[in-house]
Design a protein around this motif. Structure first.
Motif, PDB file in Angstrom:
ATOM      1  N   LEU A 158      -4.193  23.055  13.501  1.00  0.00           N
ATOM      2  CA  LEU A 158      -3.312  22.308  14.402  1.00  0.00           C
ATOM      3  C   LEU A 158      -1.969  22.023  13.746  1.00  0.00           C
ATOM      4  CD1 LEU A 158      -5.434  19.428  15.973  1.00  0.00           C
ATOM      5  CD2 LEU A 158      -4.365  21.329  17.165  1.00  0.00           C
ATOM      6  N   SER A 159      -2.028  21.644  12.485  1.00  0.00           N
ATOM      7  CA  SER A 159      -0.814  21.116  11.870  1.00  0.00           C
ATOM      8  C   SER A 159      -0.364  21.867  10.628  1.00  0.00           C
ATOM      9  CB  SER A 159      -1.032  19.643  11.499  1.00  0.00           C
ATOM     10  OG  SER A 159      -2.147  19.527  10.641  1.00  0.00           O
ATOM     11  N   ASN A 160      -1.136  22.842  10.153  1.00  0.00           N
ATOM     12  CA  ASN A 160      -0.728  23.422   8.874  1.00  0.00           C
ATOM     13  C   ASN A 160       0.226  24.610   9.024  1.00  0.00           C
ATOM     14  OD1 ASN A 160      -2.307  25.569   9.582  1.00  0.00           O
ATOM     15  ND2 ASN A 160      -3.849  25.268   7.992  1.00  0.00           N
ATOM     16  N   GLY A 161       0.612  24.934  10.256  1.00  0.00           N
ATOM     17  CA  GLY A 161       1.485  26.091  10.448  1.00  0.00           C
ATOM     18  C   GLY A 161       2.964  25.783  10.257  1.00  0.00           C
ATOM     19  N   ARG A 162       3.338  24.523  10.343  1.00  0.00           N
ATOM     20  CA  ARG A 162       4.763  24.192  10.271  1.00  0.00           C
ATOM     21  C   ARG A 162       5.106  23.586   8.937  1.00  0.00           C
ATOM     22  NH1 ARG A 162       6.264  22.174  16.192  1.00  0.00           N
ATOM     23  NH2 ARG A 162       8.239  21.630  15.235  1.00  0.00           N
ATOM     24  N   ALA A 163       6.333  23.868   8.503  1.00  0.00           N
ATOM     25  CA  ALA A 163       6.787  23.309   7.235  1.00  0.00           C
ATOM     26  C   ALA A 163       6.963  21.803   7.385  1.00  0.00           C
ATOM     27  CB  ALA A 163       8.103  23.946   6.831  1.00  0.00           C
ATOM     28  N   ILE A 164       6.929  21.128   6.254  1.00  0.00           N
ATOM     29  CA  ILE A 164       7.145  19.679   6.250  1.00  0.00           C
ATOM     30  C   ILE A 164       8.555  19.391   6.749  1.00  0.00           C
ATOM     31  CG2 ILE A 164       7.307  17.635   4.783  1.00  0.00           C
ATOM     32  CD1 ILE A 164       5.369  19.078   2.847  1.00  0.00           C
ATOM     33  N   GLU A 165       8.694  18.454   7.670  1.00  0.00           N
ATOM     34  CA  GLU A 165      10.021  18.096   8.181  1.00  0.00           C
ATOM     35  C   GLU A 165      10.332  16.665   7.804  1.00  0.00           C
ATOM     36  OE1 GLU A 165      10.134  18.989  12.442  1.00  0.00           O
ATOM     37  OE2 GLU A 165       8.768  20.642  11.980  1.00  0.00           O
ATOM     38  N   ARG A 166      11.620  16.431   7.597  1.00  0.00           N
ATOM     39  CA  ARG A 166      12.046  15.077   7.288  1.00  0.00           C
ATOM     40  C   ARG A 166      12.323  14.380   8.607  1.00  0.00           C
ATOM     41  NH1 ARG A 166      13.924  13.199   2.279  1.00  0.00           N
ATOM     42  NH2 ARG A 166      13.771  15.262   1.361  1.00  0.00           N
ATOM     43  N   ALA A 167      11.679  13.270   8.841  1.00  0.00           N
ATOM     44  CA  ALA A 167      11.874  12.576  10.122  1.00  0.00           C
ATOM     45  C   ALA A 167      13.130  11.718  10.048  1.00  0.00           C
ATOM     46  CB  ALA A 167      10.668  11.713  10.437  1.00  0.00           C
ATOM     47  N   PRO A 168      13.889  11.629  11.145  1.00  0.00           N
ATOM     48  CA  PRO A 168      15.024  10.704  11.147  1.00  0.00           C
ATOM     49  C   PRO A 168      14.538   9.268  10.971  1.00  0.00           C
ATOM     50  CG  PRO A 168      14.672  11.656  13.327  1.00  0.00           C
ATOM     51  CD  PRO A 168      13.739  12.342  12.407  1.00  0.00           C
ATOM     52  N   LEU A 169      15.435   8.439  10.487  1.00  0.00           N
ATOM     53  CA  LEU A 169      15.086   7.059  10.183  1.00  0.00           C
ATOM     54  C   LEU A 169      14.716   6.287  11.455  1.00  0.00           C
ATOM     55  CD1 LEU A 169      15.115   6.054   7.367  1.00  0.00           C
ATOM     56  CD2 LEU A 169      17.404   5.154   7.729  1.00  0.00           C
ATOM     57  N   ALA A 170      13.706   5.455  11.350  1.00  0.00           N
ATOM     58  CA  ALA A 170      13.365   4.596  12.488  1.00  0.00           C
ATOM     59  C   ALA A 170      14.341   3.430  12.548  1.00  0.00           C
ATOM     60  CB  ALA A 170      11.943   4.080  12.326  1.00  0.00           C
ATOM     61  N   ALA A 171      14.393   2.769  13.691  1.00  0.00           N
ATOM     62  CA  ALA A 171      15.351   1.669  13.862  1.00  0.00           C
ATOM     63  C   ALA A 171      14.969   0.460  13.013  1.00  0.00           C
ATOM     64  CB  ALA A 171      15.447   1.274  15.324  1.00  0.00           C
ATOM     65  N   ARG A 172      13.682   0.264  12.795  1.00  0.00           N
ATOM     66  CA  ARG A 172      13.242  -0.869  11.979  1.00  0.00           C
ATOM     67  C   ARG A 172      12.076  -0.397  11.116  1.00  0.00           C
ATOM     68  NH1 ARG A 172      11.956  -5.762  15.741  1.00  0.00           N
ATOM     69  NH2 ARG A 172      13.754  -6.903  14.998  1.00  0.00           N
ATOM     70  N   LEU A 173      12.063  -0.875   9.903  1.00  0.00           N
ATOM     71  CA  LEU A 173      10.964  -0.523   9.001  1.00  0.00           C
ATOM     72  C   LEU A 173      10.231  -1.800   8.600  1.00  0.00           C
ATOM     73  CD1 LEU A 173      12.779   1.968   6.593  1.00  0.00           C
ATOM     74  CD2 LEU A 173      11.496   2.501   8.653  1.00  0.00           C
ATOM     75  N   TRP A 174       8.936  -1.771   8.727  1.00  0.00           N
ATOM     76  CA  TRP A 174       8.130  -2.901   8.252  1.00  0.00           C
ATOM     77  C   TRP A 174       7.494  -2.488   6.937  1.00  0.00           C
ATOM     78  CZ3 TRP A 174       8.406  -2.906  13.704  1.00  0.00           C
ATOM     79  CH2 TRP A 174       8.694  -4.165  14.279  1.00  0.00           C
ATOM     80  N   VAL A 175       7.999  -2.986   5.860  1.00  0.00           N
ATOM     81  CA  VAL A 175       7.489  -2.554   4.563  1.00  0.00           C
ATOM     82  C   VAL A 175       6.488  -3.581   4.050  1.00  0.00           C
ATOM     83  CG1 VAL A 175       8.124  -1.792   2.263  1.00  0.00           C
ATOM     84  CG2 VAL A 175       9.746  -1.552   4.147  1.00  0.00           C
ATOM     85  N   PRO A 176       5.203  -3.213   3.999  1.00  0.00           N
ATOM     86  CA  PRO A 176       4.218  -4.160   3.474  1.00  0.00           C
ATOM     87  C   PRO A 176       4.526  -4.491   2.023  1.00  0.00           C
ATOM     88  CG  PRO A 176       3.146  -2.335   4.597  1.00  0.00           C
ATOM     89  CD  PRO A 176       4.589  -1.974   4.451  1.00  0.00           C
TER      90      PRO A 176
END
Ligand code: SF4
Ligand code: SF4
Ligand code: SF4
Ligand code: SF4
Lengths: 346, 189, 530
Positions: C30-48
């Motif tokens: 399902l998921s191993n065919g595509r290269a790793i992509e960098r996701a654009p930044l989310a509007a807010r990050l909750w960092v534990p």
């Protein structure tokens, strides 16, 4: 809502109890067919009656316990119990004995302990023993196998015999019934005959009693199917048959004139049915692999002991019940060595 | 016949020895019974069992003068443990288990009368005369003994906040449908 | 299928088997065919503020602070502890409890960061490219500073694992690339795309531990990853001590204890750690993070997450900053194809359900799994255990799950430990094959957490007992002292007439004492009598 937390694994489950039971029933088919061939319609009629009674008993108990009968019926275990019972009793057992047996098995042995999974004793065997002790004559009146029978019973005749106790016109019990090979062997040995003399009789076939040997082969076949489907592992059947063979070989080697050969023991009575279908009942057997070896071998040994010196000609039911009692203790002392533990626990 | 009897006798003897052996091997030795009971009691010292503290209840139990279902903080788990230890039949608890709580002193209202300090069996309240009093959360057993004596009723019991460290996996809700051999339950449907 | 591609592993390496295990459809395609992509930044990050096992970190920021990318926002407070860094530059809007990835779905303190989009880096420590010449303590300190934790799910601080005790020699480093859980492909993609970087990390760990052998275990359902790693290995000088070992695909061969068994034949002793038998085990992602920390001076603030499941429109692997809410990841993968039945953090065999779409990913979140109803049907009502023993046949810990279940269900917490509950790795094999569909693993987890809680309660009640006894003793002492005082007074009174007849000295002393007492009493209640 902490109670809504459901733990992994989050994948579909691969096995189902009802499919397991269905497979067991499938594996019994060759045996049922062969037995029907040799002993007539009575066997099938018994199967149908037993299943009906078992299902009815289960339904009633579940209703009395205020629960949906479907829960218990869905797993098909009552059907398996009923068929195993029907295969163990004489094919012309009066219907009310079948009813009694099924009530005993389902209500007393299974449901009173809490239902499938909680019963310490094998229900079919407990019912068999209960009837054997209470009604020894009816429970030991076997038909002669096809080929030896003077008069093979027709379907209607069997039905009348089972439901009404009416014998076919012109026949007496003696003409229809015959001792099982195990009976005959015990009886004649007690009379002082040697194995060779006994073997002369026309009731003897190639491996054991005529007809009976094929029944054994058919159950063996069903057992192989169970093994192939990985519904049972080899441990209990192999150790039980080995236990029986080893003991029989020992005595046979000491004196082949008064001790029948191991082959005879393997293919007589309920040895094969017991090894693959009865002793392997997971609920009441041992659950550790080592324990299963002890469990099976002990059954084999006890079967031989009772067959040779006990009061009853066949002994699988007694042996299984006896070992059912011991199973939890055996389990406790035969736990496998857990990963990362230096040596086995005792 | 004889052989069979011998065989059965041998079997019986074998299992008998096995049972005897396990009885010896797994016997619990040690503490006098009152100590063992006291070790099981939650040590809340709340007196809800009708005894002035856990130890007296333990001693009453050891003498067989008390029911085993008197300790509310211990709950059902304790009843089972006691039944097991004392070889008695488990008895149902009459009252539901309570949610674990700790005492909290409303700082606005406390007049510093020290009565709560005197009441607290485990010294979980600190403060001096005419000063604001406070509860040490980690020491409070939730026994509620301090609530009553407070003349201005400024002590409340507050449930302990559930957090990740304290969280426990719940007992599975999906029970085996035929598991009710002892007590008939409702239909699973 | 892939036999032709299958690289030869060195023939002389013997592999061992562990007991049990199951084959399950791996769904990795399902998921191993595509290269790793960098996701654009989310509007807010909750960092534990705590993303590791061990002592919680101490927050270094306050609401309203501006933070820079890579700035430490929580510092470690003990040896087994790890810092947390800001995954991007921006402003701390809040520090508050927020749902974190945990089976309970409960909240824990998180820093809510609103990115400014500039991605301005904080000042980073210099790369340690010459690490072979440096003091190992320095390198360990760097790894600790970078907040590297086990990224396979355990989140144990890596620097601790890389600090071998003095008593036992570590001889083998095992790199876990097995990735045996179905669906997950982040390690697979990482090995395919960044093999050289992973090996750099491995080399650093080799240097720190001074091990003789490094074994990199990869399941044979990842032929491309194996090939890429072998190619990369051939270009390094690590061939002398490093070996890439292809292991058969069998769940749970990626379990630490199981992988060690497969590769070395040794069993980690019960309730022990691999170091006790001279082995350290690290995940491939962790190796890459170590390389980042040492060679580039970058803290662990982003990771590769597999977003997959049949309910996801376009499953793939994303590289995302820690703290990104999962809804953002799902949106990046084209949203849902159908309403998922469950959202799982981790793999389907051992992961747990997520209930909040704003739950952030953490350093150890390797997979986000949106299971369609067909993949994760509602469990049927459980039947009673028929003691069929299948569970025992597949249990990799060689336990008797049916007996564990029996005792856990009866809440017999002592007996369940007799059957070695704590050796259960919660792999779920038993529950998967159980024909009665009993939620076995949940019983074990219930029993484990219950036992821990009871132990804690017991400790607490011990403490309460001690405090109660202390109070009793104190009260008694006070009572005694009071009694003693009273007695003395009485004695003194009684002694008075007798004392008159006595010598002068004694008389004087007594009178003096009485006078003092009287004065004292007068002072205290102004109603003194002689
Ligand atoms: S503070 Fe109050 S509730 Fe808590 S232990 Fe003391 S008396 Fe009991
Ligand atoms: S009893 Fe109430 S008012 Fe008195 S010190 Fe305690 S909390 Fe304060
Ligand atoms: S697989 Fe399920 S039914 Fe079978 S023994 Fe294990 S727990 Fe019982
Ligand atoms: S979850 Fe535990 S008991 Fe079940 S198979 Fe895995 S290790 Fe064995």
């Amino acid at each position: 809502m902490p109670n809504s937390v459901i733990s992994s694994p989050h994948v579909p489950r691969v096995n189902r109890v009802d499919r397991v039971m269905l497979d067991v029933l499938l594996a019994l088919i060759p045996g049922i067919l062969v037995m029907t061939w040799f002993f007539g319609w009575g066997l099938l009629i018994n199967c149908v009656l037993a299943v009906t009674f078992a299902v009815a008993a289960e339904t009633v108990v579940m209703l009395l316990r205020g629960r949906s009968p479907l829960i218990a019926l869905r797993d098909l275990s009552a059907v398996v119990t009923a068929v195993l019972f029907a295969l163990s009793v004489p094919p012309i057992l009066p219907w009310w004995l079948t009813l009694l047996g099924m009530l005993f098995a389902i209500i007393l042995v299974k449901q009173l302990y809490g239902g499938l999974g909680y019963n310490p004793f094998n229900p079919a065997m407990a019912a068999y023993v209960f009837l054997l002790i209470s009604y020894p004559v009816a429970m030991t009146t076997w038909l002669a196998p096809a080929g030896l029978a003077e008069h093979p019973l027709s379907f209607m005749e069997s039905l009348r015999l089972i439901l009404n106790g009416t014998l076919p016109t012109g026949f007496e019990w003696d003409a229809l019934s015959s001792a099982t090979p195990l009976d005959e062997m015990r009886g004649k040995l007690d009379l002082g005959q040697t194995i060779e003399q006994i073997g002369q009789s026309q009731t003897w076939g190639w491996l054991g009693g005529r007809g009976w040997e094929w029944v054994g082969v058919a159950f063996l076949l069903g057992g192989v199917y169970l093994l192939w489907r990985r519904l049972i592992t080899w441990h209990i059947p192999v150790s039980m048959l080995l236990g029986l063979t080893a003991t029989a070989t020992l005595f046979w080697a000491i004196d082949p004139h008064t001790h029948p050969s191991p082959i005879f023991h393997l293919f007589s009575g309920a040895a094969m049915l017991g090894a693959f279908f009865i002793a392997t009942d997971p609920v009441t057997a041992c659950t550790t692999k080592k324990g299963q070896l002890v469990f099976g071998a002990s059954i084999g040994l006890i079967v031989y002991v009772i067959r040779s010196w006990g009061g009853y000609p066949d002994a699988v039911a007694f042996a299984v019940l006896l070992m059912n009692i011991a199973a939890p203790t055996i389990d406790y002392y035969t736990q496998p060595r857990v990963f990362g533990h230096g040596s086995a626990r005792t | 016949m004889l052989v069979a009897i011998l065989a059965i006798a041998a079997l019986a003897a074998f299992f008998g020895i096995l049972l005897g052996y396990s009885a010896i091997r797994f016997r619990v030795e040690g503490d006098p019974i009152a100590d063992q009971i006291d070790a099981l009691l939650p040590q809340t010292q709340c007196g809800q069992c009708g005894h002035p503290g856990c130890r007296p209840y333990a001693e009453a139990l050891a003498k067989g003068e008390e029911e085993i279902n008197k300790c509310l903080p211990g709950g059902e788990a304790l009843v089972l443990a006691l039944a097991d230890l004392l070889g008695r039949e488990p008895v149902a608890m009459d009252i539901k288990e309570k949610i674990p709580s700790v005492a909290f002193i409303e700082p606005e209202d406390c007049i510093g009368c020290t009565r709560c300090i005197q009441a607290c069996p485990v010294d979980a309240i600190i403060g001096a005369a005419k000063q604001l009093h406070a509860v040490i959360n980690s020491e409070c057993t939730g026994c509620e003994l301090c609530v009553e004596p407070c003349p201005v009723a400024c002590i409340q019991m507050r449930p302990i906040q559930e957090d990740i460290q304290r969280w426990r996996w719940p007992y599975p809700a999906r029970q085996p449908v035929e598991s009710d051999s002892a007590a008939p339950l409702r239909d699973a449907a | 299928m892939v036999i032709a591609l299958k690289p030869k592993s060195s023939p002389e390496r013997r592999l061992w088997r562990f007991h049990g295990g199951i084959h399950i459809p791996d769904e990795k395609a399902l998921s191993n065919g595509r290269a790793i992509e960098r996701a654009p930044l989310a509007a807010r990050l909750w960092v534990p503020l705590q993303q590791h096992i061990g002592a919680p970190g101490r927050p270094l920021i306050a609401v309203g602070d501006s933070v820079l990318k890579g700035q430490m926002i929580a510092e470690p407070t003990g040896f087994i502890s790890a810092p947390v860094h800001a995954p991007t530059s921006g402003r701390v809007v809040a520090i508050e409890p927020h749902p974190v990835p945990h089976p309970s779905g409960l909240s824990a303190p998180c820093a809510l960061i609103e990115p400014d989009g500039a991605e301005t880096w904080a000042e980073l420590p210099p790369p340690l490219a010459d690490y072979p010449q440096l003091d190992p303590a320095l390198i360990r300190e760097r790894i600790r500073w970078a907040g590297v934790v086990g990224m396979g799910g355990a989140s144990f601080p890596t620097s601790v694992k890389l600090t071998p005790g003095t008593d036992r020699e570590i001889h083998t480093l095992i790199i876990n690339g097995a990735e045996c859980e179905p669906y997950i492909t982040c390690d697979d993609r990482l090995m395919r795309e960044r093999a050289a970087h992973i090996l750099e990390g491995v080399r650093i760990m080799h240097h720190l531990l001074r091990v003789r052998t490094v074994l990199i275990g990869i399941e044979d359902n990842k032929p491309e990853a194996i090939a890429a790693m072998q190619l990369a290995l051939a270009e390094t000088d690590m061939g002398g001590y490093t070996e890439i070992v292809t292991i058969p695909t069998l769940y749970p061969s990626g379990g630490e204890k199981q992988l060690i068994r497969i590769l070395t034949g040794k069993e980690v002793p019960t309730s022990g750690i691999p170091a006790q038998i001279g082995i350290v085990c690290q995940n491939v992602s962790t190796a890459a993070a170590v390389a980042d920390a040492v060679l580039e001076g970058r803290p662990l603030i982003a990771r590769v997450v597999t977003v997959t499941g049949h309910a996801i429109a376009e499953p793939r692997n994303l590289e995302v900053p820690v703290g990104t809410p999962i809804e953002h990841l799902i949106a990046q993968c084209g949203g849902y194809r159908e309403t998922p039945r469950k959202l799982i953090c981790g793999g389907p065999m051992m992961g747990f359900e997520l209930r909040e779409s704003t739950t952030p990913i953490t350093k150890s979140t390797n997979c986000l799994l949106a299971l369609a109803p067909a993949e994760a049907p509602d469990p049927e009502p459980a039947l009673a255990c028929i003691r069929c023993g299948r569970c025992a046949e597949v249990c990799p810990a060689k336990l008797l799950p049916q007996q564990l279940y029996w005792n856990a269900r009866a809440k017999d917490l002592d007996r369940v430990q007799d059957y070695n509950l704590f050796d259960c790795i919660e792999c779920g094999c038993c529950a998967q094959v159980c024909p009665s569909h009993i939620p076995l693993v949940q019983y074990y987890r219930y029993a484990k957490t219950e036992i821990w809680a009871r132990e804690q309660e017991k400790r607490k009640s011990e403490q309460a007992r001690a405090r109660h006894a202390a109070k009793q003793a104190r009260l008694e002492r006070q009572e005694q002292e009071k009694q003693a005082r009273l007695r003395k007074q009485k004695e003194a009174l009684a002694a008075k007439p007798a004392a008159a007849a006595d010598g002068d000295d004694a008389k004087k002393v007594l009178i003096e004492a009485a006078r003092q007492r009287a004065a004292e009493r007068k002072r205290s209640d102004a109603a003194g009598q002689d």
